[in-house]
Design a protein around this motif. Structure first.
Motif, short mmCIF file in Angstrom:
data_model
loop_
_atom_site.label_atom_id
_atom_site.label_comp_id
_atom_site.label_asym_id
_atom_site.label_seq_id
_atom_site.Cartn_x
_atom_site.Cartn_y
_atom_site.Cartn_z
N SER B 54 0.65 -1.20 0.11
CA SER B 54 -0.02 0.03 0.10
C SER B 54 0.85 1.39 0.00
N ASN B 55 0.38 2.40 -0.28
CA ASN B 55 0.96 3.53 -0.01
C ASN B 55 1.74 3.90 1.18
N ASP B 56 1.01 3.48 2.28
CA ASP B 56 1.79 3.92 3.47
C ASP B 56 2.34 2.74 3.91
N ASP B 57 3.58 2.62 4.57
CA ASP B 57 4.22 1.44 4.87
C ASP B 57 4.07 0.78 6.12
N SER B 58 2.91 0.83 6.41
CA SER B 58 2.28 0.28 7.98
C SER B 58 2.26 -1.22 7.69
N GLN B 59 2.64 -1.87 9.00
CA GLN B 59 2.62 -3.31 8.88
C GLN B 59 1.33 -3.91 8.76
N GLU B 60 0.31 -3.44 8.92
CA GLU B 60 -0.91 -3.79 9.25
C GLU B 60 -1.30 -4.38 7.83
N ASN B 61 -1.01 -3.67 6.80
CA ASN B 61 -1.37 -4.16 5.56
C ASN B 61 -0.91 -5.73 5.27
N LEU B 62 0.11 -6.08 5.76
CA LEU B 62 0.78 -7.32 5.73
C LEU B 62 -0.16 -8.50 6.00
N SER B 63 -1.09 -8.35 6.87
CA SER B 63 -1.82 -9.47 7.47
C SER B 63 -3.11 -9.52 6.70
N LYS B 64 -3.41 -8.74 5.66
CA LYS B 64 -4.56 -8.92 5.13
C LYS B 64 -4.54 -10.45 4.23
N SER B 65 -5.71 -11.07 4.52
CA SER B 65 -5.89 -12.39 3.51
C SER B 65 -7.02 -12.12 2.41
N ILE B 66 -6.97 -13.01 1.47
CA ILE B 66 -8.16 -13.30 0.62
C ILE B 66 -8.55 -14.49 0.57
N THR B 67 -9.93 -14.62 0.66
CA THR B 67 -10.36 -16.14 0.57
C THR B 67 -11.03 -16.38 -0.60
N TYR B 68 -10.58 -17.69 -1.16
CA TYR B 68 -11.36 -18.28 -2.42
C TYR B 68 -11.83 -19.44 -1.91
N SER B 69 -13.09 -19.84 -2.68
CA SER B 69 -13.27 -21.47 -2.43
C SER B 69 -13.96 -21.87 -3.83
N ALA B 70 -13.90 -23.12 -3.89
CA ALA B 70 -14.41 -23.89 -5.14
C ALA B 70 -14.61 -25.30 -4.88
N LEU B 71 -15.54 -25.92 -5.80
CA LEU B 71 -15.64 -27.66 -5.67
C LEU B 71 -14.95 -28.04 -6.51
N GLY B 72 -14.83 -29.42 -6.27
CA GLY B 72 -14.08 -30.35 -7.03
C GLY B 72 -14.40 -32.06 -6.73
N ASN B 73 -14.07 -32.85 -7.46
CA ASN B 73 -14.28 -34.28 -7.10
C ASN B 73 -12.96 -34.76 -6.37
N ASN B 74 -11.81 -33.92 -6.34
CA ASN B 74 -10.77 -34.08 -5.48
C ASN B 74 -10.24 -32.82 -5.14
N ILE B 75 -9.25 -33.02 -4.41
CA ILE B 75 -8.54 -31.89 -3.95
C ILE B 75 -7.91 -30.89 -4.98
N SER B 76 -7.08 -31.76 -5.67
CA SER B 76 -6.44 -31.06 -6.85
C SER B 76 -7.47 -30.36 -8.07
N GLU B 77 -8.63 -31.08 -8.04
CA GLU B 77 -9.60 -30.42 -9.13
C GLU B 77 -9.94 -28.98 -8.59
N ALA B 78 -10.35 -29.14 -7.24
CA ALA B 78 -10.93 -27.93 -6.56
C ALA B 78 -9.86 -26.69 -6.48
N LEU B 79 -8.47 -27.30 -6.28
CA LEU B 79 -7.49 -26.18 -6.37
C LEU B 79 -7.29 -25.86 -7.66
N ASN B 80 -7.25 -26.39 -8.74
CA ASN B 80 -7.53 -25.91 -10.09
C ASN B 80 -8.37 -25.04 -10.40
#
Lengths: 494, 371
Positions: B54-80
């Motif tokens: 981000s523009n300001d170099d504060s450490q807070e931004n480092l801990s942001k996470s993004i969540t994704y989810s998907a369906l699949g018949n097995n783990i690798s398909e879901a991850l794909n």
């Protein structure tokens, strides 16, 4: 080939003028005395005219002009016996005449004698003894070698007053006729090594030796490797320490850099100061030097490997830190590292060549503009600036320019290996590097001694520096006779 | 000679080919994964650390996470399928937490483990947890968890298992070892979400035959750690009089398991050596007696250990302490004869003789007591 001198001094003067091309500094002074004539020839620029006045002309005045008994036959003998010169030679060929003339001697010739006297009137052209600028130390002697051969020899003799300190003088270079001295301690050094050095120097057929760097390249065994297999030093104390190890010193006239034969890799990690301070403290410093050596070779390569191939080999926190800092940097890590390394080398080179008055401008430009502004402009990541700085600073631990250059070459090779194959490439090149390093020979001696071949006894003075009462023996690879260096005093002797 | 040398060095360079080189800023560093079952398919939810500067170099931004989810018949398909949504390619080398739902743990544990074991780009050293609710919901809570780089929840698991032994930080590799070893059944800790969106880690999930069978109360965790020799330090309090307690701090604990076969019956000897120091004494002078405190602490620990063993014997019949493993290692022929009946016949009737010895290193003597 030796041409005898002519009878008439006019003919001699004419020939000398022909050979020297009537150079303005070739001074010929003709004096007419009672029944004959004489002349002094000397080169003004390298001879001291005051000495000529004192030694020759005054003697001529005293002995000859007022003494009527002297005939032209024995006049030269009288002069030879009465001139108070330090070093005098009777010569009778043109070759000798020219040789001594160009070595700063004054030549006295006389009609009808076919002989001449050469009197040493060399002018002192050297600067005084200054501090060694390239190898600074904190505690220890500050004097350094100069451009004067005799002075350099004197600096060593002052430290080792042993009559067994022998010097072999050889003149090399058809035009430069440079004086080269092979110095060794007769009853320590290996005779075959000394002979080898002398033979190698004698067999050189070159027009001029301007610096000991010329000589080093010509007599070096391993010309391909970029590690310097012969060390050059500016410090008389280092040279003396090497002599006491049974090594051979080569002094070259007109350069303050003296060669040490043979040289091992560990010698570059040592300084003369190691022996002047407490052993435990210097052991720590030596270990730091070894760490710095590896840091300066591998750090950029490791950083590139970790950020492009082997992400799993660093902790998550560090990975995130790297990743965040690399956000928005337009180049791949490898190109970024290459740019920064080349920039640093340019900065360093310009800083060396620049007159010192402009030096601060370079450091401001380099430090502020290239470091800070490049980061805020997003051209390079801050972590890369740190990596390159730590690398550069680590390589500057070594005072020898040759080692710094060798490290630089390998650093770039490692960077390429890391960029294409990651840590796998670093390990692969590392093996090649070690094999290459261990195959180097310095005048027939293994360069990586005492690690490869391993010598347990010499480990006392390699990475570690044990107290002096433990270092009782000289290096067995270089010293062949009188191996005991120090006999510790036993308590029960008293 | 030189040519051979060159070839030896060129071969590894040529045959290894161009490896998967990618700049780290083009990677999506997956930190947490949750696995649910939805419509007979795996629903994989991942959490990626957001490294955008981000523009300001504060450490807070480092801990942001993004969540994704998907369906699949097995783990690798879901991850794909997730990879299609994410702008950067997924990187599982720094995975720190895997949460599986109760349903997955009950039926599909062996199947999902295969992906994590087989894939060389996946870290094997991540913490595993079982969730009673949907893992997606738990990861949603963790998205706002702003500690960096490991989430709060991981820190608390680690801390409580290291400093007071009330929890166990079970890593994937340890879980797989226990799952595949003979005569030992693995456990996992359970993560649950309460009404106020607070996460707690309390219960113990007990596995048998590679399947989750039941949950055990979290209070048994200290005793479990005593038996499996995982106590680094903990506190033990016992009642000395009506409302008063004495507390000691265990600084070192060493457990030896020995198995002996007598009349075709295995007997397990548990030797627990504890080094402890007195921390707090609230009782009257008569109770302030070193040998008494020692014997009381010994009694207390023995009771804890016997309780948890009885609990697993009752109707769970799962050998989570690895007594069977010990018999397998020391009495192989005997183990081979009882192997099939171990959990059903022998374990419920197993005799365990516990011997606890406490050494009070620092007796905490003070000249005058306050009481």
């Amino acid at each position: 080939m030796n041409t005898k001198l002519d009878k008439s001094i006019d003919k001699i003067i004419e020939k000398v003028n022909n050979i020297t091309g009537k150079s303005p500094d070739v001074t010929i002074k003709k004096i007419e005395i009672s029944n004959t004539s004489m002349a002094t020839i000397y080169i003004e620029t390298i001879s001291d005219s005051e000495q000529i006045n004192n030694f020759i002309l005054k003697t001529v005045e005293k002995e000859i002009i007022y003494d009527k008994k002297i005939t032209s036959k024995n006049i030269l003998d009288v002069l030879f016996n009465s001139i108070a010169g330090a070093s005098m030679k009777k010569i009778n060929t043109y070759e000798d005449l020219i040789y001594y003339l160009f070595n700063g001697f004054a030549i006295v010739i006389m009609n009808n004698t076919k002989e001449a006297i050469a009197v040493e009137t060399r002018r002192n052209l050297s600067r005084g003894i200054n501090e060694a600028t390239t190898e600074a130390i904190v505690r220890g002697p500050k004097d350094g070698f100069t451009e004067n051969f005799i002075l350099n020899l004197g600096l060593i003799r002052r430290r080792i007053k042993d009559p067994k300190l022998w010097v072999n003088e050889i003149n090399v270079g058809k035009r430069s006729i440079t004086k080269i001295g092979v110095v060794y301690i007769k009853d320590i050094a290996e005779e075959s090594l000394v002979n080898e050095v002398i033979e190698k120097i004698k067999s050189i057929n070159i027009d001029a030796i301007i610096d000991s760097g010329y000589l080093r390249e010509l007599i070096e065994d391993d010309k391909k490797s970029n590690f310097p297999t012969l060390m050059s030093t500016e410090r008389p104390d280092r040279a003396s320490q090497a002599l006491l190890e049974g090594k051979v010193i080569v002094i070259v006239d007109n350069t303050p850099f003296v060669l040490i034969i043979p040289t091992f890799l560990v010698d570059y990690f040592h300084t003369p100061e190691d022996y002047y301070q407490k052993s435990s403290n210097m052991t720590f410093i030596r270990i730091i030097r070894f760490i710095a050596f590896f840091i300066s070779i591998i750090t950029p390569a490791y950083y590139v490997a970790v950020t492009t191939h082997n992400y799993s080999s660093i902790p998550t926190g560090l990975l995130l830190n790297f990743a965040t800092q690399r956000q928005g940097v337009p180049f791949p890590g490898f190109i970024e590292a290459l740019i920064m390394m080349i920039t640093f080398e340019i900065l360093k080179e310009s800083d060396i060549r620049l007159p010192s008055a402009a030096g601060s401008a370079v450091s401001i430009l380099g430090g502020l503009v290239l470091g800070d502004a490049a980061v805020s402009a997003g051209i390079v990541s801050p972590i890369m600036v740190i990596v390159i700085s730590i690398t550069a600073i680590s390589s500057l631990v070594f005072s020898s320019v040759d080692v710094v250059s060798a490290i630089r070459t390998w650093r770039i090779l490692f960077l390429f290996a890391a960029a294409f194959f990651g840590i796998y490439g670093i390990v692969l090149l590392g093996i090649y590097f070690l094999i290459k390093l261990c195959s180097i020979k310095s005048f027939g001696k293994p360069f990586c001694f005492p690690f490869a071949p391993f010598n347990f006894n010499e480990q006392k003075d390699a990475v570690l520096r044990l107290p002096k009462n433990k270092l009782t023996k000289r290096n067995p690879l270089t010293a062949k006779k009188n191996l005991i260096r120090y006999v510790p005093k036993r308590i029960d002797d008293e | 000679m030189k040519k051979i040398f060159l070839i030896v060095f060129l071969i590894p360079i040529i045959i290894c080919g161009c490896q998967n080189d990618k700049e780290i800023n083009n990677l999506a560093i997956v930190n947490k994964i949750g696995i649910d079952i939805e419509n007979n398919k795996y629903k994989v939810t991942i959490q990626v650390i957001d490294i955008n500067k981000s523009n300001d170099d504060s450490q807070e931004n480092l801990s942001k996470s993004i969540t994704y989810s998907a369906l699949g018949n097995n783990i690798s398909e879901a991850l794909n399928n997730i990879n299609l949504k994410s702008p950067k390619s997924l990187y599982l080398g720094h995975l720190e937490l895997l949460i599986v739902s109760e349903e997955v743990a009950q039926n599909k544990m062996d199947k999902i483990s295969d992906y994590f074991l087989r894939n060389s780009n996946v870290s094997k050293n991540f913490t595993m947890l079982v969730s009673k609710t949907k893992t997606e919901d738990i990861l949603k809570v963790l998205e706002n968890d702003n500690s960096f780089p490991t989430g709060n929840i991981l820190g608390s698991v680690e801390n409580s298992s290291n400093s007071d032994g009330t929890s166990s930080n079970i890593k994937f590799i340890k879980f797989m070892q226990d799952l595949l070893s003979e005569g030992k059944n693995p456990i996992l800790k359970v993560i649950s979400k309460n009404d106020k969106d607070k996460l707690t880690i309390d219960d113990i999930a007990i596995f048998k035959n590679k399947k989750l069978i039941t949950f055990l109360d979290g209070k048994y965790n200290i005793a479990y750690n005593f038996i499996t020799d995982n106590i680094k330090s903990t506190n033990i309090n016992y009642k000395c009089s009506d409302k008063n307690y004495i507390g000691v701090n265990v600084t070192k604990s060493n457990t030896n398991i020995k198995s002996i076969i007598k009349d075709n019956e295995p007997i397990i000897y548990l030797d627990v050596d504890i080094n402890a120091q007195i921390e707090e004494v609230n009782c009257s002078k008569e109770e302030d007696n070193i040998s008494k405190i020692r014997s009381e602490v010994e009694k207390e620990v023995k009771k804890m250990i016997d309780d948890v063993i009885d609990e697993t014997k009752k109707d769970i019949n799962s050998d989570i302490f690895g007594f069977g493993e010990n018999i397998y290692q020391n009495h192989l022929s005997f183990w081979k004869s009882i192997k099939n009946d171990w959990l059903d016949k022998y374990y419920p009737n197993l005799k365990v003789k516990t011997d606890v010895e406490v050494k009070l290193d620092n007796q905490g003597s003070i000249l005058e007591t306050v009481r």
